[in-house]
Design a protein around this motif. Structure first.
Motif, PDB file in Angstrom:
ATOM      1  N   ALA A 176       0.855  -1.185   0.000  1.00  0.00           N
ATOM      2  CA  ALA A 176       0.000   0.000   0.000  1.00  0.00           C
ATOM      3  C   ALA A 176       0.889   1.231   0.000  1.00  0.00           C
ATOM      4  O   ALA A 176       2.081   1.165   0.342  1.00  0.00           O
ATOM      5  CB  ALA A 176      -0.915  -0.001   1.220  1.00  0.00           C
ATOM      6  N   THR A 180      -0.700   6.210   3.364  1.00  0.00           N
ATOM      7  CA  THR A 180      -2.073   5.861   3.745  1.00  0.00           C
ATOM      8  C   THR A 180      -2.101   4.848   4.884  1.00  0.00           C
ATOM      9  O   THR A 180      -3.185   4.399   5.272  1.00  0.00           O
ATOM     10  CB  THR A 180      -2.835   5.281   2.538  1.00  0.00           C
ATOM     11  N   TRP A 192      -7.801  -3.699   6.566  1.00  0.00           N
ATOM     12  CA  TRP A 192      -7.419  -4.310   5.275  1.00  0.00           C
ATOM     13  C   TRP A 192      -8.645  -4.569   4.419  1.00  0.00           C
ATOM     14  O   TRP A 192      -8.659  -4.288   3.226  1.00  0.00           O
ATOM     15  CB  TRP A 192      -6.660  -5.595   5.560  1.00  0.00           C
ATOM     16  N   SER A 194     -11.514  -3.079   4.587  1.00  0.00           N
ATOM     17  CA  SER A 194     -12.257  -1.859   4.256  1.00  0.00           C
ATOM     18  C   SER A 194     -11.681  -1.126   3.058  1.00  0.00           C
ATOM     19  O   SER A 194     -12.334  -0.245   2.493  1.00  0.00           O
ATOM     20  CB  SER A 194     -12.273  -0.922   5.472  1.00  0.00           C
ATOM     21  N   ARG A 195     -10.492  -1.482   2.657  1.00  0.00           N
ATOM     22  CA  ARG A 195      -9.835  -0.787   1.545  1.00  0.00           C
ATOM     23  C   ARG A 195     -10.143  -1.496   0.227  1.00  0.00           C
ATOM     24  O   ARG A 195     -10.343  -2.722   0.186  1.00  0.00           O
ATOM     25  CB  ARG A 195      -8.315  -0.764   1.777  1.00  0.00           C
ATOM     26  N   HIS A 197      -9.144  -3.158  -3.445  1.00  0.00           N
ATOM     27  CA  HIS A 197      -8.008  -4.010  -3.755  1.00  0.00           C
ATOM     28  C   HIS A 197      -7.790  -4.140  -5.260  1.00  0.00           C
ATOM     29  O   HIS A 197      -8.730  -4.010  -6.060  1.00  0.00           O
ATOM     30  CB  HIS A 197      -8.207  -5.400  -3.150  1.00  0.00           C
ATOM     31  N   ASP A 241      -5.566   4.722  -2.366  1.00  0.00           N
ATOM     32  CA  ASP A 241      -5.872   3.923  -1.187  1.00  0.00           C
ATOM     33  C   ASP A 241      -5.963   2.439  -1.506  1.00  0.00           C
ATOM     34  O   ASP A 241      -6.399   1.640  -0.680  1.00  0.00           O
ATOM     35  CB  ASP A 241      -7.186   4.398  -0.555  1.00  0.00           C
ATOM     36  N   ILE A 243      -4.913  -1.497  -2.289  1.00  0.00           N
ATOM     37  CA  ILE A 243      -4.004  -2.491  -1.716  1.00  0.00           C
ATOM     38  C   ILE A 243      -3.788  -3.576  -2.758  1.00  0.00           C
ATOM     39  O   ILE A 243      -4.742  -4.029  -3.400  1.00  0.00           O
ATOM     40  CB  ILE A 243      -4.574  -3.116  -0.426  1.00  0.00           C
TER      41      ILE A 243
END
Length: 303
Positions: A176, A180, A192, A194-195, A197, A241, A243
């Motif tokens: 990431a 952030t 993890w 909530s982000r 991908h 933001d 990942i």
């Protein structure tokens, strides 16, 4: 043809030794056999060729006319058989040859830089043709002879004629933008999940080790970007933001000023074996053996 059925290669080797040495004891020493065994073979050969082959004159054995005719043809035939059975010498520095490899761009990043440097140094006449495909298509290409070596993650059970060698065990990391992330440099499971991908997959519906791990956890993640290329994936994460969770070797070696931070995913993801696959028909190919050994050595040195 009838006589051919009555003779084997060992008898022909014995015949050559007898006709060359013109002496049963010396022929036995040359063949590492007992004198009675060679004498018995000579008797058998005389029957097969319907000729004495060796006759005693003035206390010494001499070739008959038939034996004199046989010796040069016999020597040539045994030489050809030896060339057929002996694996030809392989000199990588002088060989000109094309090898066809199949791998993903992850494999290209892991395998090709070191391999190409080794080839340019030790085997400049060897060329590579690299293609990409699914696991199924790569295995089919190896099976059909269209691919010399395939690299990837393959089923544990392969066709009997396919050979495999594990090159290394690979682990997963998440990446990431470091700006952030909290001060810990990592994310817990809730953060993890909530982000958004990035997913790297040849097919959008392909379920890999990460999805299997999420299923075990009973959770899902939002895939905001799906693409088939490893090379650009990490660049998409910078200043966002997003990942990216991927095999560790798919990332470049990061410098301290890199905008990305690598960290362990907040749940267990099974590692995988990265393998090299070839067809058993290639195992008598000295050049193919050399290439496989070179890949293994290159990866070991780079580790």
């Amino acid at each position: 043809m009838n006589n051919l059925r009555r003779i084997d290669l060992n008898l022909l080797v014995t015949l050559q030794a007898l006709l060359t040495e013109k002496h049963v004891s010396r022929a036995a020493l040359r063949l590492h056999k007992s004198q009675p065994a060679v004498s018995h073979a000579l008797a058998h050969l005389r029957t097969i060729f319907d000729d004495p082959l060796l006759v005693r004159r003035a206390g010494k054995l001499e070739l008959t006319s038939r034996a004199s005719e046989l010796l040069p043809a016999l020597t040539g035939a045994l030489h050809q058989v030896g060339a057929l059975l002996d694996q030809p010498a392989f000199d990588p520095a002088r060989t000109k040859r094309l090898f066809r490899l199949a791998m993903s761009d992850y494999g290209s990043r892991v395998i090709l830089p070191g391999l190409v440097k080794r080839l340019r140094s030790d085997a400049p006449g060897i060329d590579l043709q690299v293609t990409q495909g699914s696991r199924t298509s790569m295995m089919a290409g190896v099976h059909d002879g269209e691919i010399d070596l395939a690299f990837g993650v393959f089923p544990s059970q392969l066709a009997d004629e396919l050979r495999t060698q594990t090159l290394f065990i690979e682990h997963f990391v998440s990446a990431a933008d470091k700006h952030t992330l909290p001060n810990t440099g990592s994310l817990d499971k809730d953060a993890w999940l909530s982000r958004p991908h990035v997913l790297v997959a040849l097919q959008s519906n392909e379920a890999g080790e990460i999805e299997h791990a999420l299923q075990r956890e009973g959770v899902t993640r939002r895939i905001a970007m799906t693409l088939p290329h490893w090379g650009i994936a990490s660049s998409l994460v910078t200043n966002t933001d997003l990942i990216l969770t991927a095999a560790r070797r798919s990332f470049d070696l990061f410098l301290e000023d890199s905008p990305l931070q690598l960290f362990a995913p907040p749940f267990a993801i099974d590692p995988f074996a990265y393998e090299m696959v070839w067809h058993s028909r290639r195992e008598s190919d000295a050049g193919h053996n050399w290439l496989r050994e070179t890949v293994v050595e290159m990866l070991r040195d780079s580790a």
